[in-house]
Design a protein around this motif. Sequence first.
Motif, PDB file in Angstrom:
ATOM      1  N   ASN A  40     -32.519  40.155  90.860  1.00  0.00           N
ATOM      2  CA  ASN A  40     -32.321  41.241  89.892  1.00  0.00           C
ATOM      3  C   ASN A  40     -32.329  42.622  90.535  1.00  0.00           C
ATOM      4  OD1 ASN A  40     -32.274  39.474  87.587  1.00  0.00           O
ATOM      5  ND2 ASN A  40     -34.498  39.241  87.831  1.00  0.00           N
ATOM      6  N   ALA A  41     -32.140  42.682  91.840  1.00  0.00           N
ATOM      7  CA  ALA A  41     -32.180  43.957  92.555  1.00  0.00           C
ATOM      8  C   ALA A  41     -31.003  44.850  92.171  1.00  0.00           C
ATOM      9  CB  ALA A  41     -32.176  43.705  94.057  1.00  0.00           C
ATOM     10  N   LEU A 357     -44.127  48.275  89.829  1.00  0.00           N
ATOM     11  CA  LEU A 357     -43.952  49.712  89.614  1.00  0.00           C
ATOM     12  C   LEU A 357     -44.148  50.000  88.135  1.00  0.00           C
ATOM     13  CD1 LEU A 357     -40.817  50.287  91.895  1.00  0.00           C
ATOM     14  CD2 LEU A 357     -43.137  51.076  92.334  1.00  0.00           C
ATOM     15  N   THR A 358     -45.408  50.154  87.762  1.00  0.00           N
ATOM     16  CA  THR A 358     -45.748  50.396  86.360  1.00  0.00           C
ATOM     17  C   THR A 358     -45.096  51.674  85.862  1.00  0.00           C
ATOM     18  OG1 THR A 358     -47.881  49.345  86.798  1.00  0.00           O
ATOM     19  CG2 THR A 358     -47.667  50.560  84.731  1.00  0.00           C
ATOM     20  N   THR A 359     -45.164  52.720  86.691  1.00  0.00           N
ATOM     21  CA  THR A 359     -44.450  53.962  86.421  1.00  0.00           C
ATOM     22  C   THR A 359     -43.568  54.254  87.626  1.00  0.00           C
ATOM     23  OG1 THR A 359     -46.362  54.824  85.222  1.00  0.00           O
ATOM     24  CG2 THR A 359     -44.663  56.418  85.855  1.00  0.00           C
ATOM     25  N   TYR A 360     -42.315  54.615  87.353  1.00  0.00           N
ATOM     26  CA  TYR A 360     -41.433  54.982  88.454  1.00  0.00           C
ATOM     27  C   TYR A 360     -40.433  56.014  87.944  1.00  0.00           C
ATOM     28  CZ  TYR A 360     -38.562  54.777  92.626  1.00  0.00           C
ATOM     29  OH  TYR A 360     -37.895  55.112  93.772  1.00  0.00           O
ATOM     30  N   VAL A 361     -40.715  57.287  88.232  1.00  0.00           N
ATOM     31  CA  VAL A 361     -39.860  58.389  87.804  1.00  0.00           C
ATOM     32  C   VAL A 361     -39.512  59.225  89.019  1.00  0.00           C
ATOM     33  CG1 VAL A 361     -39.626  60.403  86.296  1.00  0.00           C
ATOM     34  CG2 VAL A 361     -40.989  58.422  85.547  1.00  0.00           C
ATOM     35  N   ARG A 362     -38.218  59.334  89.320  1.00  0.00           N
ATOM     36  CA  ARG A 362     -37.755  60.063  90.498  1.00  0.00           C
ATOM     37  C   ARG A 362     -37.780  61.576  90.263  1.00  0.00           C
ATOM     38  NH1 ARG A 362     -34.468  56.036  89.132  1.00  0.00           N
ATOM     39  NH2 ARG A 362     -34.138  54.291  90.572  1.00  0.00           N
ATOM     40  N   GLY A 377     -40.769  49.010  86.446  1.00  0.00           N
ATOM     41  CA  GLY A 377     -40.970  47.638  86.003  1.00  0.00           C
ATOM     42  C   GLY A 377     -40.681  46.595  87.059  1.00  0.00           C
ATOM     43  N   MET A 378     -40.019  46.997  88.147  1.00  0.00           N
ATOM     44  CA  MET A 378     -39.706  46.031  89.206  1.00  0.00           C
ATOM     45  C   MET A 378     -40.918  45.790  90.100  1.00  0.00           C
ATOM     46  SD  MET A 378     -35.819  47.166  90.318  1.00  0.00           S
ATOM     47  CE  MET A 378     -35.644  45.813  91.497  1.00  0.00           C
ATOM     48  N   ASP A 379     -40.927  44.641  90.755  1.00  0.00           N
ATOM     49  CA  ASP A 379     -41.999  44.292  91.687  1.00  0.00           C
ATOM     50  C   ASP A 379     -41.619  44.673  93.108  1.00  0.00           C
ATOM     51  OD1 ASP A 379     -43.642  43.170  89.730  1.00  0.00           O
ATOM     52  OD2 ASP A 379     -42.677  41.208  89.900  1.00  0.00           O
TER      53      ASP A 379
END
Length: 502
Positions: A40-41, A357-362, A377-379
């Motif tokens: 799912n990458a 990645l519970t939170t991931y905001v660029r 959400g990705m591991d």
Amino acid sequence: MKQIKKLLVANRGEIALRVLRSAKEMGIQTVAIYSTADRNALHVRYADEAVCVGGPQSSESYLRGDAILEACRRLGVDAIHPGYGFLSENAEFARLVTEAGLIFVGPSPEAMNIMGDKLSAKQAVKAYNIPLVPGTDEAISDVEEAKRIAAEVGFPILIKASAGGGGKGMRIVNSAAEFEEQMQLAINEATSAFGDGSVFIEKFVTGPRHIEIQVLGDEHGNIVHLFERECSIQRRHQKVIEEAPSSVLTPELRARMGQCAVDVARACDYTGAGTVEFLLDEQRNFYFLEMNTRLQVEHPVTEQITGLDLVKEQIRVAQGLPLPFSQQDLTITGHALELRVYAEDPQNNFLPDIGTLTTYVRPQGPGVRVDDGFEQGMDIPIYYDPMIAKLVTFGKDRQEAIERMLRAIDEYQITGIQTTLGFGRYVLQHPAFVSGDFDTNFIRDHFSPTAIADAAPQGPTTEKLAAVLTAMLLTEKKPAPATAADSAASVSNWKRNRTGIR
């Protein structure tokens, strides 16, 4: 001209996405490969086509040249871009690609073989009078002979694996008393890591800076350099922060190092993008270290200061086109920094971390670029390098690039895992880095586990927060005047949302 219509990217993550995007802009159809762990990458979803080449371990997937070539045959692929890591510097894979009638977007297998071995690289560049670190220029296995040479060179010396990289098979020896033990350790580690126990001896340069020069060569004999990158902030002999240009090179020194880099490339008839690495000592003497026959992780900082797309240049060269510019056409504009955002805990000796990645905001805004391969959400998988992203900033000068990087670090929101963002903030605020007076020993000399907390942004103090809260409570308790205007309709949206008034 050898037209590329369909390109397979033999890699994963951010570099796969990076190559796929440039290929798309060039109108080239794309194919991604993936392991079962990367189903799912983002690079899989982005490509026009995608094919699974094996299990989660690299040896079961991304290192399987046979499976990759079979995918090319089935899907009608014209060319392979290897990215970096995995098979990118594997001369045998490059040879198999060309024998299969495909275009390998990279140098020839012969150039890879010459520069892939540090000793053969030294032999190749001798004719061009490239400065070399004092030491042996051939493998040595006789301990007594090695001791004698080490004494002549002068301690401290460095024992290095000929086929080495990433700090493996490398030992610093400070005296003759410890020489034999350290040499045996280096041989054992080199044999285990590379299947080749060949080692050689070099003078250990104290307080060195790591300066590398980007080069580009075509099939028509044209070779240029795209200036330097400063890569001295390292942990475990691997880079963490890079910048371009270096803060210490004069125009004269830059020109000399650039010409040497071009000569190194010429010594092996190099084509495509490559990087020539040098050590710069405290007296500003430079020495050839090695050549990396691939695109580098830190290539974005060179792209920022030159305005070039290095992936597109690689593809054009692979198609047989000449470089569209000469050395005189190239100039440096502005300053760029790159922070490798790793899933690592800097407060625990940079131990890799895994998780979600519970939170991931660029971060966003002027002069900010993020090359990554993840989303919220990705591991973070355990099977591969722990790099999450490359955070790049660009400014009109070094100060603006640093200020933008600090702003971008603070905007980058990542929770669920430990990262090197806090470490990056610490480095960029340290007086040694700000002044440009640092070397590859920065972490040893300046960093400690408590340093990150000390460098964290300081919010309001507890006392200030208490005072603000008290004032707010007192304001809310004041009796309001009994007027017709005191109705729900006259209450502000902010207060209505805070107090529940509707």
